[in-house]
Design a protein around this motif. Structure first.
Motif, PDB file in Angstrom:
ATOM      1  N   VAL A   1      37.195 -20.455 -16.315  1.00 47.79           N
ATOM      2  CA  VAL A   1      36.117 -21.036 -15.511  1.00 47.79           C
ATOM      3  C   VAL A   1      36.059 -22.531 -15.816  1.00 47.79           C
ATOM      4  O   VAL A   1      35.759 -22.926 -16.942  1.00 47.79           O
ATOM      5  CB  VAL A   1      34.758 -20.386 -15.831  1.00 47.79           C
ATOM      6  CG1 VAL A   1      33.659 -21.023 -14.984  1.00 47.79           C
ATOM      7  CG2 VAL A   1      34.814 -18.882 -15.584  1.00 47.79           C
ATOM      8  N   PRO A   2      36.373 -23.407 -14.845  1.00 41.39           N
ATOM      9  CA  PRO A   2      36.393 -24.847 -15.108  1.00 41.39           C
ATOM     10  C   PRO A   2      34.982 -25.409 -15.281  1.00 41.39           C
ATOM     11  O   PRO A   2      33.993 -24.803 -14.872  1.00 41.39           O
ATOM     12  CB  PRO A   2      37.083 -25.430 -13.869  1.00 41.39           C
ATOM     13  CG  PRO A   2      36.844 -24.434 -12.802  1.00 41.39           C
ATOM     14  CD  PRO A   2      36.770 -23.090 -13.461  1.00 41.39           C
ATOM     15  N   LEU A   3      34.934 -26.593 -15.879  1.00 40.33           N
ATOM     16  CA  LEU A   3      33.656 -27.231 -16.210  1.00 40.33           C
ATOM     17  C   LEU A   3      33.419 -28.441 -15.316  1.00 40.33           C
ATOM     18  O   LEU A   3      34.300 -29.280 -15.152  1.00 40.33           O
ATOM     19  CB  LEU A   3      33.685 -27.683 -17.682  1.00 40.33           C
ATOM     20  CG  LEU A   3      32.547 -28.582 -18.165  1.00 40.33           C
ATOM     21  CD1 LEU A   3      31.243 -27.802 -18.217  1.00 40.33           C
ATOM     22  CD2 LEU A   3      32.870 -29.159 -19.543  1.00 40.33           C
ATOM     23  N   ASP A   4      32.225 -28.513 -14.720  1.00 39.15           N
ATOM     24  CA  ASP A   4      31.765 -29.712 -14.011  1.00 39.15           C
ATOM     25  C   ASP A   4      30.648 -30.331 -14.840  1.00 39.15           C
ATOM     26  O   ASP A   4      29.677 -29.648 -15.171  1.00 39.15           O
ATOM     27  CB  ASP A   4      31.225 -29.360 -12.621  1.00 39.15           C
ATOM     28  CG  ASP A   4      32.319 -28.895 -11.672  1.00 39.15           C
ATOM     29  OD1 ASP A   4      33.501 -29.040 -12.023  1.00 39.15           O
ATOM     30  OD2 ASP A   4      31.991 -28.392 -10.592  1.00 39.15           O
ATOM     31  N   ILE A   5      30.779 -31.611 -15.181  1.00 40.03           N
ATOM     32  CA  ILE A   5      29.773 -32.254 -16.022  1.00 40.03           C
ATOM     33  C   ILE A   5      29.704 -33.737 -15.708  1.00 40.03           C
ATOM     34  O   ILE A   5      30.734 -34.374 -15.451  1.00 40.03           O
ATOM     35  CB  ILE A   5      30.091 -32.032 -17.524  1.00 40.03           C
ATOM     36  CG1 ILE A   5      29.012 -32.660 -18.417  1.00 40.03           C
ATOM     37  CG2 ILE A   5      31.464 -32.549 -17.885  1.00 40.03           C
ATOM     38  CD1 ILE A   5      29.148 -32.287 -19.880  1.00 40.03           C
ATOM     39  N   GLU A   6      28.484 -34.295 -15.700  1.00 36.13           N
ATOM     40  CA  GLU A   6      28.279 -35.722 -15.452  1.00 36.13           C
ATOM     41  C   GLU A   6      27.314 -36.279 -16.488  1.00 36.13           C
ATOM     42  O   GLU A   6      26.219 -35.747 -16.668  1.00 36.13           O
ATOM     43  CB  GLU A   6      27.722 -35.957 -14.041  1.00 36.13           C
ATOM     44  CG  GLU A   6      28.685 -35.610 -12.931  1.00 36.13           C
ATOM     45  CD  GLU A   6      28.186 -36.038 -11.561  1.00 36.13           C
ATOM     46  OE1 GLU A   6      27.453 -37.035 -11.499  1.00 36.13           O
ATOM     47  OE2 GLU A   6      28.517 -35.364 -10.574  1.00 36.13           O
ATOM     48  N   LEU A   7      27.749 -37.337 -17.184  1.00 38.21           N
ATOM     49  CA  LEU A   7      26.893 -38.072 -18.109  1.00 38.21           C
ATOM     50  C   LEU A   7      27.011 -39.551 -17.771  1.00 38.21           C
ATOM     51  O   LEU A   7      28.074 -40.153 -17.955  1.00 38.21           O
ATOM     52  CB  LEU A   7      27.321 -37.836 -19.566  1.00 38.21           C
ATOM     53  CG  LEU A   7      27.282 -36.405 -20.102  1.00 38.21           C
ATOM     54  CD1 LEU A   7      27.745 -36.372 -21.548  1.00 38.21           C
ATOM     55  CD2 LEU A   7      25.894 -35.813 -19.992  1.00 38.21           C
ATOM     56  N   GLU A   8      25.959 -40.131 -17.261  1.00 37.89           N
ATOM     57  CA  GLU A   8      25.952 -41.547 -16.928  1.00 37.89           C
ATOM     58  C   GLU A   8      24.531 -41.974 -16.594  1.00 37.89           C
ATOM     59  O   GLU A   8      23.649 -41.138 -16.353  1.00 37.89           O
ATOM     60  CB  GLU A   8      26.870 -41.836 -15.738  1.00 37.89           C
ATOM     61  CG  GLU A   8      26.553 -41.061 -14.478  1.00 37.89           C
ATOM     62  CD  GLU A   8      27.524 -41.380 -13.344  1.00 37.89           C
ATOM     63  OE1 GLU A   8      27.714 -42.569 -13.062  1.00 37.89           O
ATOM     64  OE2 GLU A   8      28.080 -40.436 -12.760  1.00 37.89           O
TER      65      GLU A   8
END
Length: 819
Positions: free
Chosen positions: A328-335
């Motif tokens: 299961v791939p990971l989608d992540i955003e930190l900004e």
């Protein structure tokens, strides 16, 4: 800076090193892998990734890249630095083959001119690498293709080897003569041949007959059933062979010393060429591993940002692939204001895997290794990566797990900054929950004040509340299927997650009275909060699924529409072909009829009032007419259709003339008008400086005069029905205007999805009379921005579009002014 010292072990990078080493062709590349290190130098990282990306293309597209003889001869080269030493024969052969490989690689990379090369970064790496063609020629003069010293390496060696051949030939003849004689006397078996013992040719003889052959006994077999005798007749010749062999060895050493004296001054440059060979081996290993992992060179920005789509943990990906399982791939955003991600959710739900994925991929990319991630992703650069994960209990240092965590936190607080990413697992755990949660919240506050980035996992409610109430910190949840009671291993950012403690306890069969007591102890507020979180996750999954289904249906509808349009075009072509054939047939029949009439007239004239011939001619003409009528019955329908088409074309021209006439009418206040290409009719309320204020039902819009066309009162009456429908829908438009948002976010969408969303958005904006709207598409590769702007260029209602001000998003946002 990387903290702590066992960072690579904790995130699994030591296993990545092992995989890379296994891909190397020689110790040269393996040494590079062992020296692989984390870097925050943006230019260095870009260069490393570019070199690897080019080598990936070489592996996938080229068949003739040299990969033989990546041999490490540096030790042999360093051992000849002292005068009088020499390189041995086998090392010289390895030197020759590996230098040829270096030469072939440089030739491959420089087969095109610098401005035309498809591999500019590898071309630059080849640079001024020396390839030593003269040295290779000298070695070829000394060694044959099997790595042995040639006979003609020197005149003296040639003479010695000729004499050895001559003497050996004489010995063979003598031995064969003695052997035949011994065989005839029955002293030696018929199938026996001369053999070699201690470098001397001898004859195998049974012990009983050893005194019958004069000579020297050199050896006997292990069983004692055979002795090896050197006949007296060949002793002197064998002695001469031994002398010649000694002379041969001395001459070979002399040749090698002479060559080594030539080689010695070149050693520093040769070692530099071997450094190039090591680098190529290392880059090739990275490229090969990247292909195995499906890794790419991502978009890198010299700032602190994580915007990842479909990121995969490399080691988990390899493990699952062996078991034929999907990861299961990971989608992540930190900004921006979402720098510190607090992940909550059930145990074994994937929180730690998510954290390790971020740590491993960020570390890999800053070591110059491509990572398995979607091409839309954007990767930033961090100066520091700090990790606190696992049981750090230490008997030697008398530290408990919690004490070890606090020691790490002390280091984090003192050293973290806005260029640091923190990876903390089970934040605040290991001690009494209330004080552990309080200390964790206090630390989190300071991490946020220092503008650090981070991925932090926890079960504490107070940290979830903190993330919800403070800018810079955001909640995330690992999703869980509450019906199947199993984790989905999917990260959802924006809301905290439930631990599903009650549900899991019930699933494993914990008594209901125990569960009820536990629920009473924590109180209804906690239970309701947990249910609330579960409901949010459930609803979000539901609407996400609905959204996906709508997208699929829209795509299917587009495909069906495209098929219909294709069929209509095909039908139109067939219609034109039928009409062409009908017209051709009609012309043929008409031509035949004209010829028949002319022929009848000519016959009547020639008959000169002869009644019988005239009557016959008229009868023939009458019969032809009847036949013509019969033939053309079928074509009547075609003729009528042609006439209808002509009438339709005529009406169309008249309508266009009427439209042109209306356009020539000067529009004044009170006139009925409509926008060119539109059906809705409105009334002009005011005219100011080339613009008209027009009331379309309940909506007033400011429109340029040149985009309007005059509508007569008769035309208004004809379109009363349409106007009525528009009036009925005005309430819906009013509601749409009240709920309309002037911004749309299409980041993360595919090109076709984003374009569809923008088309609906712009249509609604024009409908409700918006003067300015914004589209958030991000920077990325710029492809999404280009697709959207190509569409905006075709929309009549768009008067202008441009980048947002740099302080509010710059090139990542397009601002549109509407007419």
């Amino acid at each position: 800076m990387i903290y702590p010292n066992n960072f690579e072990v904790k995130i699994g990078f030591n296993k990545i090193r092992q995989l890379l080493s296994a891909k190397c062709l020689s110790p040269l590349g393996e040494e590079k892998v062992s020296n692989l290190a984390f870097s925050s130098d943006f230019s260095f990282i870009q260069s490393e990734l570019s070199q690897t990306e080019e080598f990936i293309r070489i592996i996938q597209e080229e068949d003739n890249f040299p990969t033989n003889y990546f041999i490490d001869v540096r030790h042999s080269l360093k051992s000849i630095r002292i005068e009088g030493t020499w390189i041995d024969e086998s090392a010289l052969f390895d030197l020759r083959r590996s230098l040829q490989t270096i030469r072939d690689i440089v030739s491959f990379l420089k087969k095109e001119e610098e401005e035309n090369t498809p591999y500019p970064h590898l071309y630059a790496l080849a640079g001024e690498i020396a390839v030593f063609p003269q040295l290779l020629s000298q070695i070829d003069h000394i060694l044959d293709k099997f790595g042995k010293i040639k006979d003609n390496a020197s005149p003296e060696l040639s003479r010695i080897r000729r004499e050895i051949t001559h003497v050996s030939s004489g010995i063979s003849k003598s031995l064969n003569s003695i052997l035949r004689s011994a065989q005839s006397e029955g002293l030696v078996e018929k199938d026996v041949t001369p053999t070699m013992r201690d470098g001397r040719l001898v004859i195998p003889v049974a012990p009983a007959f050893k005194r019958r052959i004069k000579g020297i006994v050199h050896d006997e077999s292990a069983s004692g059933k055979t002795v090896f005798i050197e006949p007296a007749e060949v002793v002197e010749a064998n002695n001469r062979i031994r002398e010649l062999e000694s002379e041969e060895r001395r001459e070979i050493i002399k040749i090698l010393i002479s060559f080594t004296d030539t080689l010695r001054p070149l050693v520093p440059d040769i070692l530099q060429s071997y450094e190039f060979l090591a680098t190529i081996d290392f880059i090739r290993a990275k490229a090969s591993l990247s292909i195995d992992l499906g890794a790419i060179r991502p978009i890198i920005e010299d700032k602190q940002i994580i915007r990842w789509y479909r990121a995969k943990h490399p080691l988990l990906f390899i493990s699952h692939r062996k078991q034929n399982k999907e990861i299961v791939p990971l989608d992540i955003e930190l900004e921006g204001e979402n720098r510190l991600l607090i992940i909550s959710g059930p145990n074994a739900g994937g929180k730690s895997v998510c954290l390790k994925t971020v740590g491993l991929l960020q570390y890999m990319v800053q070591c110059g290794i491509p990572i398995p991630i979607d091409e839309r992703s954007v990767v930033g650069i961090f100066d520091n990566i700090f990790i606190d994960i696992g049981d750090e209990q230490s008997i030697e240092n008398d530290l408990s797990t919690y004490s070890s965590h606090l020691t790490n936190m002390k280091f984090f607080v003192r050293n973290c900054d806005k260029k640091t990413i923190l990876l903390i697992d089970e934040f605040g755990g290991g001690t009494e929950p209330q004080i552990g949660g309080a200390i964790a919240e206090s630390l989190l506050k300071r991490f946020n004040e220092k503008e650090a980035f981070g991925v932090i996992t926890t079960h504490y409610q107070n940290l979830k509340h903190f993330a919800n109430e403070n800018k810079g910190v955001i909640n995330g949840a690992m999703l869980y299927d509450r019906h199947l009671m199993q984790p989905l291993f999917t990260l959802s950012i924006g809301n905290p997650g439930s631990s599903f403690a009650i549900e899991i306890a019930r699933k494993i069969g914990l008594p209901e009275d125990v569960i009820a007591d536990a629920s009473d102890i924590v109180g209804s507020d906690y239970i309701n909060m947990d249910k609330y979180l579960q409901d949010i996750v459930r609803d979000k999954r539901y609407w996400e699924t609905k959204r996906q289904n709508i997208r699929q249906k829209e795509k299917r509808l587009e495909e069906i529409t495209e098929n219909y349009e294709t069929d209509l075009i095909s039908i139109e072509k067939q219609r034109k072909e039928i009409l062409r054939q009908a017209k051709s047939e009609a012309e043929r029949i008409l031509s035949e009829a004209n010829a028949k009439i002319e022929n009848t007239i000519r016959t009547i004239r020639e008959a000169q009032a002869e009644k019988e011939k005239t009557k016959l001619a008229r009868q023939n003409l009458s019969e032809f007419k009847e036949g013509l009528n019969t033939e053309t019955e079928i074509d009547d329908k075609i003729a009528r259709k042609i006439q209808k088409l002509k009438d339709k074309e005529k009406n169309k021209k008249q309508k266009n003339k009427a439209t042109e006439k209306r356009q020539e009418v000067k529009i004044t206040i009170g006139d009925n008008v409509r926008m060119k290409g539109q059906n809705s009719i409105g009334e002009v309320l005011d005219i100011q400086k080339g613009n008209a204020i027009v009331a379309f039902g309940m909506i007033k819009s400011t429109v340029k005069l040149e985009s309007l066309e005059y509508v007569s009162r008769n035309q208004v009456k004809k379109e009363t029905k349409v106007t009525t429908v528009n009036a009925i829908s005005s309430d819906n438009i009013r509601d749409k205007k009240l709920n309309f948002k002037q911004d749309i976010d299409v980041r993360g969408m595919r090109g076709d999805e984003a374009l569809q969303a923008v088309m609906y958005f712009i249509d609604d904006a024009i409908l409700v009379g918006m003067s300015r709207v914004r589209i958030l598409h991000g920077t990325g590769t710029g492809a999404l921005r280009q697709i959207i702007r190509d569409y905006l260029r075709t929309v009549p209602g768009v008067s202008n579009y441009q980048d947002e001000h740099v302080q509010f998003g710059g090139a990542g946002i397009t601002v549109i002014d509407l007419e």
